[in-house]
Write a protein that holds these residues in place. Structure first.
Motif, PDB file in Angstrom:
ATOM      1  N   MET A   1      11.138  -1.018  -8.278  1.00  0.00           N
ATOM      2  CA  MET A   1      12.376  -1.203  -8.078  1.00  0.00           C
ATOM      3  C   MET A   1      11.776  -1.826  -6.359  1.00  0.00           C
ATOM      4  N   THR A   2      10.868  -0.827  -5.602  1.00  0.00           N
ATOM      5  CA  THR A   2      10.108  -1.154  -4.606  1.00  0.00           C
ATOM      6  C   THR A   2       9.354  -2.393  -4.562  1.00  0.00           C
ATOM      7  N   LEU A   3       8.506  -2.780  -5.524  1.00  0.00           N
ATOM      8  CA  LEU A   3       8.467  -3.851  -6.254  1.00  0.00           C
ATOM      9  C   LEU A   3       8.586  -5.022  -6.273  1.00  0.00           C
ATOM     10  N   GLY A   4       9.909  -4.936  -6.720  1.00  0.00           N
ATOM     11  CA  GLY A   4      11.717  -5.714  -7.110  1.00  0.00           C
ATOM     12  C   GLY A   4      12.127  -6.379  -5.563  1.00  0.00           C
TER      13      GLY A   4
ATOM     14  N   TYR B   1       1.091  -0.816   0.339  1.00  0.00           N
ATOM     15  CA  TYR B   1      -0.038  -0.378   0.399  1.00  0.00           C
ATOM     16  C   TYR B   1       0.892   1.161   0.593  1.00  0.00           C
ATOM     17  N   LEU B   2       1.995   1.136   0.822  1.00  0.00           N
ATOM     18  CA  LEU B   2       2.618   2.566   0.549  1.00  0.00           C
ATOM     19  C   LEU B   2       3.896   1.978  -0.673  1.00  0.00           C
ATOM     20  N   SER B   3       3.403   1.372  -1.517  1.00  0.00           N
ATOM     21  CA  SER B   3       4.931   1.300  -2.159  1.00  0.00           C
ATOM     22  C   SER B   3       5.280   2.021  -2.764  1.00  0.00           C
TER      23      SER B   3
ATOM     24  N   SER C   1       8.466   3.925  -2.888  1.00  0.00           N
ATOM     25  CA  SER C   1       9.991   4.446  -3.198  1.00  0.00           C
ATOM     26  C   SER C   1      10.924   5.928  -3.731  1.00  0.00           C
ATOM     27  N   ARG C   2      10.279   6.677  -3.000  1.00  0.00           N
ATOM     28  CA  ARG C   2      10.693   7.670  -3.094  1.00  0.00           C
ATOM     29  C   ARG C   2      11.712   7.593  -1.796  1.00  0.00           C
ATOM     30  N   VAL C   3      11.532   7.394  -0.539  1.00  0.00           N
ATOM     31  CA  VAL C   3      12.301   7.458   0.040  1.00  0.00           C
ATOM     32  C   VAL C   3      13.051   6.856   0.343  1.00  0.00           C
ATOM     33  N   PHE C   4      13.892   5.486   0.007  1.00  0.00           N
ATOM     34  CA  PHE C   4      14.840   4.766  -0.302  1.00  0.00           C
ATOM     35  C   PHE C   4      15.099   3.951  -1.918  1.00  0.00           C
ATOM     36  N   PHE C   5      14.496   4.575  -2.703  1.00  0.00           N
ATOM     37  CA  PHE C   5      15.038   4.951  -3.962  1.00  0.00           C
ATOM     38  C   PHE C   5      15.068   6.228  -4.766  1.00  0.00           C
TER      39      PHE C   5
END
Length: 451
Positions: free
Chosen positions: A57-60, A38-40, A44-48
Protein backbone atom coordinates in the motif's frame (compact mmCIF):
# COMPACT_ATOMS: atom_id res chain seq x y z
CA UNK A 1 15.69 28.84 -41.27
CA UNK A 2 18.38 26.96 -39.38
CA UNK A 3 21.59 28.85 -38.78
CA UNK A 4 24.39 27.99 -41.17
CA UNK A 5 27.79 26.88 -39.89
CA UNK A 6 29.14 30.29 -40.81
CA UNK A 7 26.67 32.15 -38.62
CA UNK A 8 26.09 29.71 -35.80
CA UNK A 9 27.69 31.02 -32.65
CA UNK A 10 27.89 29.70 -29.13
CA UNK A 11 25.37 31.28 -26.82
CA UNK A 12 26.84 33.31 -23.97
CA UNK A 13 27.38 30.83 -21.18
CA UNK A 14 26.77 31.24 -17.46
CA UNK A 15 29.53 31.55 -14.92
CA UNK A 16 30.80 28.37 -13.31
CA UNK A 17 29.38 29.52 -9.98
CA UNK A 18 25.84 29.80 -11.31
CA UNK A 19 26.11 26.54 -13.22
CA UNK A 20 27.31 24.91 -9.99
CA UNK A 21 24.17 26.15 -8.22
CA UNK A 22 22.03 24.69 -11.00
CA UNK A 23 23.96 21.40 -10.94
CA UNK A 24 23.63 20.84 -7.21
CA UNK A 25 20.04 22.02 -7.00
CA UNK A 26 18.91 18.53 -8.07
CA UNK A 27 19.80 17.18 -4.62
CA UNK A 28 16.41 17.83 -3.01
CA UNK A 29 14.22 16.04 -5.56
CA UNK A 30 16.12 12.79 -5.33
CA UNK A 31 16.61 13.06 -1.58
CA UNK A 32 12.87 13.14 -1.04
CA UNK A 33 11.85 10.50 -3.56
CA UNK A 34 14.52 8.00 -2.60
CA UNK A 35 13.91 8.68 1.08
CA UNK A 36 10.27 7.68 0.69
CA UNK A 37 11.22 4.35 -0.87
CA UNK A 38 14.13 3.72 1.50
CA UNK A 39 11.75 4.21 4.45
CA UNK A 40 8.84 2.38 2.84
CA UNK A 41 8.93 -0.45 5.38
CA UNK A 42 8.83 2.02 8.30
CA UNK A 43 6.27 4.29 6.66
CA UNK A 44 4.00 1.31 5.99
CA UNK A 45 3.73 0.75 9.76
CA UNK A 46 3.43 4.46 10.55
CA UNK A 47 0.63 5.24 8.08
CA UNK A 48 -1.08 1.86 7.54
CA UNK A 49 -0.73 0.30 10.99
CA UNK A 50 -0.07 -3.42 11.22
CA UNK A 51 -1.69 -4.24 7.88
CA UNK A 52 -0.21 -7.30 6.16
CA UNK A 53 -0.28 -5.35 2.89
CA UNK A 54 1.29 -2.21 4.36
CA UNK A 55 4.42 -2.26 2.19
CA UNK A 56 2.39 -2.80 -0.97
CA UNK A 57 0.00 0.00 0.00
CA UNK A 58 2.94 2.34 0.66
CA UNK A 59 4.38 1.58 -2.77
CA UNK A 60 0.87 2.02 -4.16
CA UNK A 61 0.77 5.52 -2.65
CA UNK A 62 4.05 6.28 -4.39
CA UNK A 63 2.71 4.89 -7.68
CA UNK A 64 -0.65 6.71 -7.55
CA UNK A 65 0.96 10.03 -6.64
CA UNK A 66 3.31 9.64 -9.56
CA UNK A 67 0.34 10.00 -11.89
CA UNK A 68 0.50 13.72 -11.07
CA UNK A 69 4.02 13.92 -12.46
CA UNK A 70 3.00 14.22 -16.15
CA UNK A 71 0.31 16.72 -15.16
CA UNK A 72 2.94 18.81 -13.44
CA UNK A 73 5.22 18.34 -16.42
CA UNK A 74 2.61 19.76 -18.79
CA UNK A 75 1.85 22.72 -16.52
CA UNK A 76 5.49 23.54 -15.88
CA UNK A 77 6.28 22.84 -19.53
CA UNK A 78 3.79 25.51 -20.58
CA UNK A 79 5.19 27.94 -18.02
CA UNK A 80 8.78 27.20 -19.00
CA UNK A 81 8.23 27.51 -22.74
CA UNK A 82 6.21 30.70 -22.39
CA UNK A 83 7.84 32.60 -19.53
CA UNK A 84 11.22 30.95 -19.06
CA UNK A 85 13.15 28.16 -17.38
CA UNK A 86 13.93 30.18 -14.25
CA UNK A 87 10.27 30.48 -13.04
CA UNK A 88 9.97 26.69 -13.33
CA UNK A 89 13.01 26.14 -11.13
CA UNK A 90 11.69 28.50 -8.46
CA UNK A 91 8.07 27.30 -8.43
CA UNK A 92 8.91 23.58 -8.43
CA UNK A 93 11.32 23.95 -5.51
CA UNK A 94 8.82 26.01 -3.52
CA UNK A 95 6.26 23.20 -3.88
CA UNK A 96 8.88 20.63 -2.87
CA UNK A 97 9.61 22.61 0.28
CA UNK A 98 5.89 22.67 1.11
CA UNK A 99 5.44 18.92 0.52
CA UNK A 100 8.56 17.86 2.43
CA UNK A 101 7.86 19.94 5.54
CA UNK A 102 4.21 18.94 5.36
CA UNK A 103 5.16 15.26 5.41
CA UNK A 104 7.40 15.80 8.45
CA UNK A 105 4.46 17.07 10.53
CA UNK A 106 1.79 14.59 9.39
CA UNK A 107 -0.25 12.71 12.01
CA UNK A 108 0.23 8.94 12.10
CA UNK A 109 -2.20 6.02 11.81
CA UNK A 110 -2.07 5.60 15.58
CA UNK A 111 -3.21 9.20 16.00
CA UNK A 112 -5.92 9.69 13.33
CA UNK A 113 -6.46 6.28 11.77
CA UNK A 114 -6.92 5.91 8.00
CA UNK A 115 -6.90 9.68 7.49
CA UNK A 116 -3.12 9.59 7.94
CA UNK A 117 -2.72 7.58 4.72
CA UNK A 118 -4.99 10.02 2.87
CA UNK A 119 -2.93 13.03 3.90
CA UNK A 120 0.25 11.19 2.98
CA UNK A 121 -1.15 10.57 -0.51
CA UNK A 122 -2.13 14.25 -0.89
CA UNK A 123 1.38 15.46 -0.08
CA UNK A 124 2.97 12.84 -2.31
CA UNK A 125 0.77 14.14 -5.13
CA UNK A 126 2.01 17.68 -4.49
CA UNK A 127 5.59 16.41 -4.57
CA UNK A 128 5.04 14.44 -7.78
CA UNK A 129 3.38 17.45 -9.43
CA UNK A 130 6.41 19.61 -8.62
CA UNK A 131 8.86 16.96 -9.80
CA UNK A 132 7.05 16.99 -13.15
CA UNK A 133 8.83 20.24 -13.90
CA UNK A 134 11.87 19.91 -11.67
CA UNK A 135 14.28 17.47 -13.28
CA UNK A 136 13.49 18.31 -16.90
CA UNK A 137 13.67 21.99 -15.95
CA UNK A 138 17.15 21.61 -14.49
CA UNK A 139 18.42 19.49 -17.37
CA UNK A 140 17.07 21.97 -19.90
CA UNK A 141 18.56 24.88 -17.96
CA UNK A 142 22.01 23.27 -17.96
CA UNK A 143 21.77 22.15 -21.59
CA UNK A 144 20.92 25.66 -22.74
CA UNK A 145 23.60 27.29 -20.59
CA UNK A 146 26.68 25.13 -21.25
CA UNK A 147 29.16 24.85 -24.11
CA UNK A 148 27.93 22.43 -26.82
CA UNK A 149 31.00 20.21 -26.54
CA UNK A 150 30.54 19.82 -22.78
CA UNK A 151 26.78 19.38 -22.53
CA UNK A 152 27.07 15.69 -21.77
CA UNK A 153 29.53 16.25 -18.93
CA UNK A 154 27.72 19.24 -17.42
CA UNK A 155 24.28 17.60 -17.41
CA UNK A 156 25.78 14.36 -16.10
CA UNK A 157 27.14 16.32 -13.14
CA UNK A 158 23.55 17.22 -12.29
CA UNK A 159 22.65 13.53 -12.49
CA UNK A 160 25.55 12.80 -10.13
CA UNK A 161 24.48 15.60 -7.81
CA UNK A 162 20.97 14.21 -7.70
CA UNK A 163 22.49 10.94 -6.59
CA UNK A 164 24.19 12.82 -3.78
CA UNK A 165 20.63 13.52 -2.68
CA UNK A 166 19.92 9.80 -2.83
CA UNK A 167 23.15 9.16 -0.94
CA UNK A 168 22.12 11.63 1.75
CA UNK A 169 18.69 10.01 1.94
CA UNK A 170 20.16 6.55 2.34
CA UNK A 171 22.69 7.76 4.88
CA UNK A 172 20.22 9.78 6.97
CA UNK A 173 17.68 6.94 6.89
CA UNK A 174 20.31 4.32 7.81
CA UNK A 175 21.68 6.40 10.70
CA UNK A 176 18.21 7.18 12.03
CA UNK A 177 17.16 3.52 11.92
CA UNK A 178 20.44 2.39 13.48
CA UNK A 179 20.39 4.95 16.32
CA UNK A 180 16.72 4.80 17.34
CA UNK A 181 14.90 1.74 18.69
CA UNK A 182 12.00 0.59 16.54
CA UNK A 183 9.26 2.02 18.82
CA UNK A 184 10.86 5.49 18.82
CA UNK A 185 11.49 5.28 15.09
CA UNK A 186 7.80 4.65 14.43
CA UNK A 187 6.66 7.20 17.02
CA UNK A 188 8.73 10.22 15.93
CA UNK A 189 12.10 9.21 14.45
CA UNK A 190 10.76 8.82 10.89
CA UNK A 191 10.10 12.59 10.87
CA UNK A 192 13.79 13.50 11.24
CA UNK A 193 14.86 12.64 7.66
CA UNK A 194 11.97 14.71 6.25
CA UNK A 195 12.95 17.71 8.40
CA UNK A 196 16.46 17.42 6.94
CA UNK A 197 14.92 17.41 3.46
CA UNK A 198 12.95 20.55 4.26
CA UNK A 199 16.11 22.38 5.29
CA UNK A 200 17.80 21.31 2.04
CA UNK A 201 14.84 22.54 0.00
CA UNK A 202 14.88 25.94 1.71
CA UNK A 203 18.61 26.38 1.04
CA UNK A 204 18.31 25.37 -2.63
CA UNK A 205 15.32 27.67 -3.17
CA UNK A 206 17.31 30.59 -1.78
CA UNK A 207 20.26 29.79 -4.07
CA UNK A 208 18.06 29.43 -7.15
CA UNK A 209 16.86 33.02 -6.81
CA UNK A 210 20.37 34.01 -7.97
CA UNK A 211 20.06 32.18 -11.30
CA UNK A 212 19.36 34.19 -14.49
CA UNK A 213 17.37 32.97 -17.48
CA UNK A 214 19.15 30.69 -19.97
CA UNK A 215 20.84 32.50 -22.89
CA UNK A 216 19.09 30.37 -25.51
CA UNK A 217 15.63 31.04 -24.08
CA UNK A 218 16.34 34.77 -23.97
CA UNK A 219 17.33 34.62 -27.65
CA UNK A 220 14.26 32.52 -28.46
CA UNK A 221 12.00 35.01 -26.68
CA UNK A 222 13.54 37.88 -28.60
CA UNK A 223 12.59 36.08 -31.80
CA UNK A 224 9.10 35.36 -30.40
CA UNK A 225 9.64 31.67 -31.16
CA UNK A 226 6.76 30.29 -29.07
CA UNK A 227 4.21 27.77 -30.23
CA UNK A 228 1.09 26.03 -28.90
CA UNK A 229 1.16 22.42 -27.74
CA UNK A 230 -0.59 20.96 -30.84
CA UNK A 231 2.17 22.38 -33.03
CA UNK A 232 4.85 21.04 -30.67
CA UNK A 233 3.36 17.55 -31.01
CA UNK A 234 2.90 17.73 -34.77
CA UNK A 235 6.36 19.12 -35.46
CA UNK A 236 8.34 16.89 -33.09
CA UNK A 237 6.29 13.73 -32.68
CA UNK A 238 9.12 11.39 -33.73
CA UNK A 239 11.41 12.89 -31.12
CA UNK A 240 8.63 12.63 -28.51
CA UNK A 241 8.25 8.90 -29.20
CA UNK A 242 12.01 8.38 -29.08
CA UNK A 243 12.20 10.34 -25.83
CA UNK A 244 9.47 8.15 -24.33
CA UNK A 245 11.48 5.02 -25.11
CA UNK A 246 14.82 6.33 -23.84
CA UNK A 247 13.23 7.77 -20.70
CA UNK A 248 11.49 4.47 -20.07
CA UNK A 249 14.81 2.62 -20.16
CA UNK A 250 16.53 5.17 -17.91
CA UNK A 251 13.64 5.10 -15.43
CA UNK A 252 13.33 1.32 -15.30
CA UNK A 253 17.06 0.87 -14.74
CA UNK A 254 17.24 3.55 -12.07
CA UNK A 255 13.98 3.19 -10.13
CA UNK A 256 13.84 -0.60 -10.21
CA UNK A 257 17.59 -1.29 -10.27
CA UNK A 258 18.53 1.12 -7.47
CA UNK A 259 15.66 2.87 -5.68
CA UNK A 260 13.44 -0.20 -5.32
CA UNK A 261 16.38 -2.44 -4.35
CA UNK A 262 16.19 -1.94 -0.53
CA UNK A 263 12.47 -2.80 -0.53
CA UNK A 264 13.25 -5.85 -2.68
CA UNK A 265 15.95 -7.05 -0.30
CA UNK A 266 13.84 -6.53 2.83
CA UNK A 267 10.43 -7.78 1.67
CA UNK A 268 11.41 -10.54 -0.76
CA UNK A 269 14.87 -11.65 0.30
CA UNK A 270 14.62 -11.33 4.09
CA UNK A 271 17.39 -8.76 4.60
CA UNK A 272 17.33 -6.45 7.61
CA UNK A 273 16.43 -2.82 6.93
CA UNK A 274 19.83 -1.56 8.09
CA UNK A 275 21.73 -3.99 5.82
CA UNK A 276 19.57 -3.13 2.81
CA UNK A 277 20.08 0.61 3.37
CA UNK A 278 23.82 0.08 3.65
CA UNK A 279 23.82 -1.48 0.18
CA UNK A 280 21.61 1.36 -1.08
CA UNK A 281 24.18 3.84 0.23
CA UNK A 282 26.91 1.97 -1.63
CA UNK A 283 24.85 2.06 -4.83
CA UNK A 284 24.35 5.82 -4.54
CA UNK A 285 28.09 6.37 -4.04
CA UNK A 286 28.85 4.30 -7.14
CA UNK A 287 26.42 6.35 -9.23
CA UNK A 288 28.08 9.60 -8.12
CA UNK A 289 31.35 8.33 -9.57
CA UNK A 290 29.94 6.63 -12.67
CA UNK A 291 27.71 9.49 -13.86
CA UNK A 292 30.39 12.05 -14.85
CA UNK A 293 32.43 9.32 -16.54
CA UNK A 294 29.43 8.30 -18.66
CA UNK A 295 28.66 11.92 -19.50
CA UNK A 296 32.23 12.51 -20.65
CA UNK A 297 32.16 9.34 -22.75
CA UNK A 298 28.96 10.52 -24.44
CA UNK A 299 30.69 13.80 -25.36
CA UNK A 300 33.68 11.88 -26.66
CA UNK A 301 31.97 9.04 -28.56
CA UNK A 302 28.44 10.35 -29.05
CA UNK A 303 25.11 9.88 -27.27
CA UNK A 304 23.80 7.19 -29.62
CA UNK A 305 26.82 4.88 -29.40
CA UNK A 306 27.03 5.24 -25.62
CA UNK A 307 23.30 4.64 -25.13
CA UNK A 308 23.37 1.57 -27.39
CA UNK A 309 26.21 0.04 -25.41
CA UNK A 310 24.42 0.68 -22.13
CA UNK A 311 21.11 -0.65 -23.49
CA UNK A 312 22.77 -3.92 -24.48
CA UNK A 313 24.17 -4.14 -20.98
CA UNK A 314 20.68 -3.54 -19.60
CA UNK A 315 19.41 -6.54 -21.58
CA UNK A 316 22.11 -8.91 -20.35
CA UNK A 317 22.94 -7.90 -16.77
CA UNK A 318 19.86 -7.18 -14.60
CA UNK A 319 18.47 -10.72 -14.17
CA UNK A 320 21.74 -12.32 -12.99
CA UNK A 321 22.52 -9.26 -10.86
CA UNK A 322 19.17 -9.41 -9.04
CA UNK A 323 19.75 -13.11 -8.47
CA UNK A 324 23.17 -12.38 -7.00
CA UNK A 325 21.92 -9.46 -4.88
CA UNK A 326 19.56 -11.76 -3.03
CA UNK A 327 22.27 -14.19 -1.99
CA UNK A 328 23.48 -14.41 1.60
CA UNK A 329 27.13 -14.11 0.53
CA UNK A 330 27.99 -10.46 1.13
CA UNK A 331 30.74 -10.12 -1.54
CA UNK A 332 28.42 -11.46 -4.24
CA UNK A 333 25.61 -9.14 -3.23
CA UNK A 334 27.94 -6.14 -3.11
CA UNK A 335 29.32 -6.91 -6.57
CA UNK A 336 25.79 -7.19 -7.97
CA UNK A 337 24.74 -3.85 -6.47
CA UNK A 338 27.85 -2.14 -7.89
CA UNK A 339 27.08 -3.46 -11.39
CA UNK A 340 23.43 -2.38 -11.22
CA UNK A 341 24.45 1.05 -9.92
CA UNK A 342 27.03 1.56 -12.68
CA UNK A 343 24.48 0.61 -15.33
CA UNK A 344 21.62 2.73 -13.99
CA UNK A 345 23.84 5.69 -13.15
CA UNK A 346 25.42 5.71 -16.60
CA UNK A 347 22.05 5.52 -18.35
CA UNK A 348 20.72 8.35 -16.21
CA UNK A 349 23.79 10.50 -16.91
CA UNK A 350 23.70 10.07 -20.70
CA UNK A 351 19.93 10.44 -20.79
CA UNK A 352 20.22 13.78 -18.98
CA UNK A 353 21.68 15.32 -22.14
CA UNK A 354 20.43 12.96 -24.85
CA UNK A 355 16.75 13.34 -23.95
CA UNK A 356 16.40 17.15 -24.02
CA UNK A 357 18.73 17.30 -27.04
CA UNK A 358 16.06 15.55 -29.08
CA UNK A 359 14.22 18.89 -29.31
CA UNK A 360 15.06 22.43 -30.31
CA UNK A 361 14.48 25.31 -27.90
CA UNK A 362 10.90 26.04 -28.96
CA UNK A 363 8.49 23.86 -27.03
CA UNK A 364 11.30 21.84 -25.43
CA UNK A 365 9.82 21.59 -21.94
CA UNK A 366 6.35 20.81 -23.28
CA UNK A 367 7.72 18.06 -25.52
CA UNK A 368 9.74 16.64 -22.62
CA UNK A 369 6.60 16.57 -20.48
CA UNK A 370 4.73 14.58 -23.12
CA UNK A 371 7.51 12.08 -23.86
CA UNK A 372 9.90 11.92 -20.94
CA UNK A 373 7.67 12.62 -17.96
CA UNK A 374 4.96 10.15 -18.96
CA UNK A 375 7.58 7.43 -19.45
CA UNK A 376 9.08 8.19 -16.05
CA UNK A 377 5.64 7.93 -14.49
CA UNK A 378 5.08 4.48 -15.96
CA UNK A 379 8.54 2.96 -15.59
CA UNK A 380 9.63 4.89 -12.53
CA UNK A 381 6.57 5.58 -10.40
CA UNK A 382 4.42 2.55 -11.17
CA UNK A 383 7.13 -0.03 -11.87
CA UNK A 384 8.25 -0.57 -8.22
CA UNK A 385 4.66 -1.31 -7.22
CA UNK A 386 4.15 -3.58 -10.24
CA UNK A 387 7.28 -5.68 -9.73
CA UNK A 388 6.55 -5.99 -5.99
CA UNK A 389 2.99 -7.17 -6.68
CA UNK A 390 4.08 -9.61 -9.40
CA UNK A 391 6.91 -10.98 -7.28
CA UNK A 392 4.60 -11.54 -4.31
CA UNK A 393 1.95 -13.14 -6.53
CA UNK A 394 4.25 -15.45 -8.49
CA UNK A 395 6.86 -16.06 -5.81
CA UNK A 396 9.59 -15.39 -8.41
CA UNK A 397 12.02 -12.71 -7.15
CA UNK A 398 13.74 -12.04 -10.50
CA UNK A 399 10.85 -10.14 -12.06
CA UNK A 400 12.55 -6.74 -11.44
CA UNK A 401 15.52 -7.82 -13.56
CA UNK A 402 13.24 -9.16 -16.28
CA UNK A 403 11.37 -5.84 -16.47
CA UNK A 404 14.58 -3.85 -17.02
CA UNK A 405 15.79 -6.29 -19.68
CA UNK A 406 12.51 -6.18 -21.60
CA UNK A 407 12.40 -2.37 -21.60
CA UNK A 408 16.02 -2.22 -22.77
CA UNK A 409 15.32 -4.67 -25.57
CA UNK A 410 12.45 -2.50 -26.77
CA UNK A 411 14.58 0.66 -26.60
CA UNK A 412 17.48 -0.55 -28.77
CA UNK A 413 15.76 -0.08 -32.17
CA UNK A 414 14.64 3.45 -31.30
CA UNK A 415 18.14 4.42 -30.17
CA UNK A 416 19.72 2.98 -33.31
CA UNK A 417 17.38 4.90 -35.62
CA UNK A 418 17.68 8.19 -33.78
CA UNK A 419 20.02 11.06 -34.71
CA UNK A 420 23.34 11.76 -33.06
CA UNK A 421 22.77 14.84 -30.87
CA UNK A 422 26.15 15.35 -29.19
CA UNK A 423 27.53 18.77 -30.10
CA UNK A 424 24.53 19.63 -32.26
CA UNK A 425 23.69 23.31 -32.57
CA UNK A 426 20.71 24.14 -30.34
CA UNK A 427 18.80 26.47 -32.65
CA UNK A 428 16.27 28.73 -30.89
CA UNK A 429 14.34 29.44 -34.09
CA UNK A 430 14.33 26.28 -36.15
CA UNK A 431 11.76 26.09 -38.91
CA UNK A 432 8.83 23.75 -38.60
CA UNK A 433 10.61 20.49 -39.05
CA UNK A 434 11.56 17.50 -36.94
CA UNK A 435 14.92 17.41 -35.11
CA UNK A 436 16.18 14.86 -37.64
CA UNK A 437 16.14 17.61 -40.27
CA UNK A 438 17.59 20.48 -38.22
CA UNK A 439 21.16 21.72 -38.52
CA UNK A 440 23.53 19.14 -37.03
CA UNK A 441 26.62 21.29 -37.35
CA UNK A 442 28.47 21.82 -34.11
CA UNK A 443 29.00 25.29 -32.77
CA UNK A 444 32.43 26.94 -32.92
CA UNK A 445 34.75 25.83 -30.18
CA UNK A 446 36.54 29.03 -29.35
CA UNK A 447 38.09 29.57 -25.96
CA UNK A 448 35.48 29.92 -23.23
CA UNK A 449 35.56 30.66 -19.53
CA UNK A 450 32.23 29.01 -19.01
CA UNK A 451 31.31 25.39 -18.36
Amino acid sequence: MPSSPATATSPPGLSRGRLTIAVFSTVVEWYDFTLFLYLSAVLSRVFFGDSATGVLMTLGTFAVSYLLRPVGGLVFGYVGDRWGRRPVLLASMALMLLATIGTAVLPTHAQVGDAAAVWLLVLRCVMAFSVGGEYTGVMTYLLESSHPKRRGLVTSLAAAASEIGALLAAGVAAITIAVLPAPQMEEWGWRVPFVVGGVLAAVILALRTRLPETPLFVKSSAQKAKEPMPLVIRRQWRAIVRTFVISGLVSAAYYVGIIYLPTYLVSLQGWTESSALALATLAAAVVVVASPAAGWLSDRFGRRRTLLTLAIGAVVLPVPMFAAAGQSAAPLAIAAVVVLACLAGSLSAVGASAIPEQFDVRGRLTALAIGGTIATTIFGGIAPYAVQALSETTGWPLIPGVLIAVVALAAIPAIRRGPETAGRHQAPSTADMSPELTNHETEPQGASNHA
